[in-house]
Design an enzyme around this catalytic site. Structure first.
Site, PDB file in Angstrom:
ATOM      1  CG  ASP A   8      62.225  48.351  46.562  1.00  0.00           C
ATOM      2  OD1 ASP A   8      61.554  49.378  46.851  1.00  0.00           O
ATOM      3  OD2 ASP A   8      62.157  47.792  45.449  1.00  0.00           O
ATOM      4  CG  HIS A   9      65.836  51.083  45.444  1.00  0.00           C
ATOM      5  ND1 HIS A   9      65.896  49.693  45.414  1.00  0.00           N
ATOM      6  CD2 HIS A   9      65.561  51.463  44.177  1.00  0.00           C
ATOM      7  CE1 HIS A   9      65.680  49.273  44.190  1.00  0.00           C
ATOM      8  NE2 HIS A   9      65.469  50.330  43.409  1.00  0.00           N
ATOM      9  CB  CYS A  65      58.673  47.482  46.174  1.00  0.00           C
ATOM     10  SG  CYS A  65      57.360  46.618  45.306  1.00  0.00           S
ATOM     11  N   GLY A  66      58.294  49.907  44.637  1.00  0.00           N
ATOM     12  CA  GLY A  66      57.829  50.917  43.698  1.00  0.00           C
ATOM     13  C   GLY A  66      56.371  50.730  43.314  1.00  0.00           C
ATOM     14  CB  THR A  67      54.643  48.363  41.267  1.00  0.00           C
ATOM     15  OG1 THR A  67      55.371  47.152  41.536  1.00  0.00           O
ATOM     16  CG2 THR A  67      55.274  49.113  40.102  1.00  0.00           C
ATOM     17  N   GLY A  68      54.594  47.767  44.501  1.00  0.00           N
ATOM     18  CA  GLY A  68      53.974  46.831  45.450  1.00  0.00           C
ATOM     19  C   GLY A  68      53.835  45.439  44.849  1.00  0.00           C
ATOM     20  CB  ILE A  69      53.791  44.247  41.328  1.00  0.00           C
ATOM     21  CG1 ILE A  69      52.592  45.117  40.946  1.00  0.00           C
ATOM     22  CG2 ILE A  69      53.717  42.897  40.616  1.00  0.00           C
ATOM     23  CD1 ILE A  69      52.596  45.582  39.485  1.00  0.00           C
ATOM     24  CG  MET A  71      57.827  44.654  48.270  1.00  0.00           C
ATOM     25  SD  MET A  71      59.099  43.827  49.249  1.00  0.00           S
ATOM     26  CE  MET A  71      60.060  45.269  49.770  1.00  0.00           C
ATOM     27  CG  HIS A  98      35.452  39.011  52.009  1.00  0.00           C
ATOM     28  ND1 HIS A  98      34.674  39.051  50.881  1.00  0.00           N
ATOM     29  CD2 HIS A  98      34.661  39.437  53.022  1.00  0.00           C
ATOM     30  CE1 HIS A  98      33.450  39.484  51.188  1.00  0.00           C
ATOM     31  NE2 HIS A  98      33.428  39.743  52.496  1.00  0.00           N
ATOM     32  NE  ARG A 132      30.362  34.339  52.108  1.00  0.00           N
ATOM     33  CZ  ARG A 132      29.992  35.403  52.817  1.00  0.00           C
ATOM     34  NH1 ARG A 132      29.642  35.274  54.086  1.00  0.00           N
ATOM     35  NH2 ARG A 132      29.966  36.606  52.274  1.00  0.00           N
ATOM     36  CG  HIS A 133      34.958  35.297  54.100  1.00  0.00           C
ATOM     37  ND1 HIS A 133      34.744  35.444  52.748  1.00  0.00           N
ATOM     38  CD2 HIS A 133      33.964  35.976  54.728  1.00  0.00           C
ATOM     39  CE1 HIS A 133      33.663  36.200  52.559  1.00  0.00           C
ATOM     40  NE2 HIS A 133      33.175  36.531  53.745  1.00  0.00           N
TER      41      HIS A 133
END
Ligand code: RB5
Length: 140
Positions: A8-9, A65-69, A71, A98, A132-133
């Site tokens: 994003d911007h 994005c700004g925080t990545g959160i 997205m 993992h 296992r992963h």
């Protein structure tokens, strides 16, 4: 590898760095935008990149994005997407080994371009360990 990328911007400057790193590593980049600093809605770009990865047009994706959160939240709503927000190298490595992460999310207002470049290098060169992963991923 073909890598879908979107931002994003808030992530547009860091996207240039990430594209340069991917190119240097020999990957092809499918840039889904955005391409200006005008304010946009990150879920649209999360959806474009996630759809390309889910449908096989690209092997993996990177969202910024700004925080990545935002997205990572938006991308993880799409079945088959395992988006990992990584702002340091250990998480980047483990998200591949993992969790078989197929999208890397970065926070452009959290980390600088030097660290982001190393995270991308780490993420792109780490491999899923399976075993296992895989069983755990199959439980999603
Ligand atoms: C945009 O201002 C900002 O909210 C966005 O880039 C992102 O940080 C959301 O998670």
């Amino acid at each position: 590898m073909k890598v879908a990328i979107g931002c994003d911007h808030g992530g547009i400057d860091l996207k240039k760095t990430v594209v340069a790193v991917l190119t240097e590593l020999g990957h092809a980049v499918d840039d889904q935008g955005c391409n200006s600093t005008d304010s946009v809605d990150y879920p649209n770009f999360a959806r474009s990149v996630s759809t390309l990865v889910k449908e096989g047009g690209c092997e993996c994706g990177i969202l910024i994005c700004g925080t990545g959160i935002g997205m990572s939240m938006a991308a993880n709503r799409i079945h088959g997407i395992r988006a990992a927000l990584c702002n340091e190298m250990f998480s980047a490595k483990m998200s591949r080994e993992h969790n078989d992460a197929n999208i890397l999310c970065l926070g452009a207002r959290v980390i600088g371009p030097g660290l982001a470049a190393e995270i991308v290098r780490t993420w792109m060169t780490s491999e899923f360990a399976g075993g296992r992963h895989q069983r755990r991923i199959d439980m999603f």
